[in-house]
Design an enzyme around this catalytic site. Structure first.
Site, mmCIF file in Angstrom:
data_model
loop_
_atom_site.group_PDB
_atom_site.id
_atom_site.type_symbol
_atom_site.label_atom_id
_atom_site.label_comp_id
_atom_site.label_asym_id
_atom_site.label_seq_id
_atom_site.Cartn_x
_atom_site.Cartn_y
_atom_site.Cartn_z
ATOM 1 N N HIS A 150 0.929 -1.217 0.015
ATOM 2 C CA HIS A 150 0.146 0.069 0.040
ATOM 3 C C HIS A 150 0.822 1.207 0.082
ATOM 4 O O HIS A 150 0.896 1.870 0.972
ATOM 5 C CB HIS A 150 -0.995 0.005 1.174
ATOM 6 C CG HIS A 150 -2.000 0.815 1.261
ATOM 7 N ND1 HIS A 150 -2.025 2.358 1.281
ATOM 8 C CD2 HIS A 150 -3.386 0.772 1.052
ATOM 9 C CE1 HIS A 150 -3.271 2.720 1.351
ATOM 10 N NE2 HIS A 150 -3.910 1.809 1.213
ATOM 11 N N GLU A 174 -2.217 0.351 -5.430
ATOM 12 C CA GLU A 174 -1.897 -0.797 -4.679
ATOM 13 C C GLU A 174 -2.207 -2.086 -5.600
ATOM 14 O O GLU A 174 -3.533 -2.362 -6.205
ATOM 15 C CB GLU A 174 -3.272 -0.922 -3.799
ATOM 16 C CG GLU A 174 -3.075 0.188 -2.725
ATOM 17 C CD GLU A 174 -4.508 0.797 -2.132
ATOM 18 O OE1 GLU A 174 -5.185 -0.332 -1.434
ATOM 19 O OE2 GLU A 174 -4.980 1.813 -2.149
#
Length: 366
Positions: free
Chosen positions: A188, A329
């Site tokens: 992330h 992501e």
């Protein structure tokens, strides 16, 4: 596999810093054991000056204690993104099932308790990983998930971060479960390719996404089971465009008052050998191309950020705020474990390991 018996933990573990440097000096990365998290990433701009292009904290203990929990650059699991109602069944079903031995409930932590985000209250990003191997260009972390947050079975996970000549960061993950369980991971990372030198937002960045479909979601960002054709919509980045190209039309797309993106694009092709997504800044000249083993990518333009910046980014008197970064992501189909009509199998078990890998290649645009 697992933690070596003679492993010695650093005194400041799990916030011990490991620095990796490519031999040619093109890239330097720093990680902490907590969440196997990337805390700094230095690459050179058009003028040859190194810039730290990822968000984070000067005090890395805030990865655990910051109540806003923006999820700055860790490994996210056991199941990334959202799970409707924090509930799933094995075998998977469309509708919630009565409680029983094959129905699982994960703590909800998003949209006022309507869903689970990023693996629960204490997902893999908020767990203590341990270094099992390290050299000047690579580090491997290990985490044992002992049925945490209500997921079934144990999972042994290894993640390896490597830097290479030519401005390359590579991350690979192997997850091995002891019984049937969903696994879907992501890394992330929040990117600001200018390192807050000359611009405070990413709206002028150029973006390319090899995708003609985004996942349609409801007001809680949960998939409806449908896909949206990106043609003639603000989601169409098949031809490279500025992130802001149809910005006025993004109001509400990412929920409530949010302007911008927080959506899952499904790649049109295998992106293991060519970039599925590219982004660059004409200001710094830094370009990022990502290849991945994953079938989808979440792009989040950080509307909800409100966190003091690192000193190198002008903090702490200034905050990371909305649109000041773009999170990219690499992931699987979101909440596929509650969307059986897609025919996507995210249930893993002994003999069916989960693997994930992505390569981040940096270059210069003139």
């Amino acid at each position: 596999m697992g933690l070596a018996a003679d492993t010695v933990l650093a005194p400041d573990w799990p916030f011990d810093i490991t620095e990796l440097k490519a031999p040619d000096g093109s890239i330097t990365a720093k990680f902490v054991s907590f969440g196997a998290t990337l805390t700094e990433l230095w690459v050179k701009d058009r003028d040859g000056n190194a810039r730290d292009i990822v968000l984070g904290y000067d005090d890395n203990t805030k990865l655990l204690t910051d109540p806003d929990h923006p999820v700055f650059n860790p490994i996210v699991g056991r199941y990334a993104n959202r799970i409707k109602n924090g509930t799933f069944s094995i075998p998977i079903t469309k509708d919630p099932q009565p409680d029983g031995p094959n129905v699982f409930h994960i703590p909800t932590n998003d949209h006022d308790g309507q869903d689970t985000l990023h693996g629960g209250i204490y997902g893999w990003d908020r767990r203590n990983w341990t270094i099992v191997e390290r050299n000047s260009t690579s580090v491997t972390y290990f985490h044992l998930d002992r049925a945490d947050e209500g997921f079934p079975g144990y999972v042994e996970a290894h993640v390896t971060h490597t830097v290479e000549n030519g401005g390359i960061l590579h991350t690979s993950i192997l997850a091995q479960p002891t019984e049937k369980t969903p696994i879907m991971l992501t890394q992330h990372i929040y990117w600001n390719l200018d390192a807050f030198q000359g611009a405070d937002n990413v709206l002028n960045y150029k973006l390319h996404v090899d995708s003609s479909r985004v996942v349609a979601v409801d007001g809680d960002a949960i998939p409806t089971g449908e896909f949206i054709d990106v043609a003639d919509t603000p989601w169409d980045f098949r031809e490279t465009k500025a992130i802001s190209w149809r910005w006025n039309e993004t109001v509400g797309l990412c929920g409530g008052e949010c302007s911008g993106y927080d959506h899952c694009w499904i790649y049109d092709n295998s992106e293991a050998r060519k970039p599925g997504i590219s982004v660059w800044s004409d200001l710094s000249g830094i370009r990022l191309d990502i290849t991945t083993s994953n079938p989808a990518v979440q792009v989040y333009t950080a509307y909800w950020l409100n966190t003091p910046r690192k000193l190198v980014h002008g903090g702490p008197s200034l905050n990371y705020s909305k649109w000041s970064a773009v999170a990219i992501e690499q992931e699987g189909y979101i909440d596929a474990i509650n969307t059986p009509e897609w025919g996507v199998d995210q249930i893993y078990y002994p003999g069916r390991d989960y693997t994930w890998e992505s390569t981040y290649k940096f270059s210069i645009v003139n």
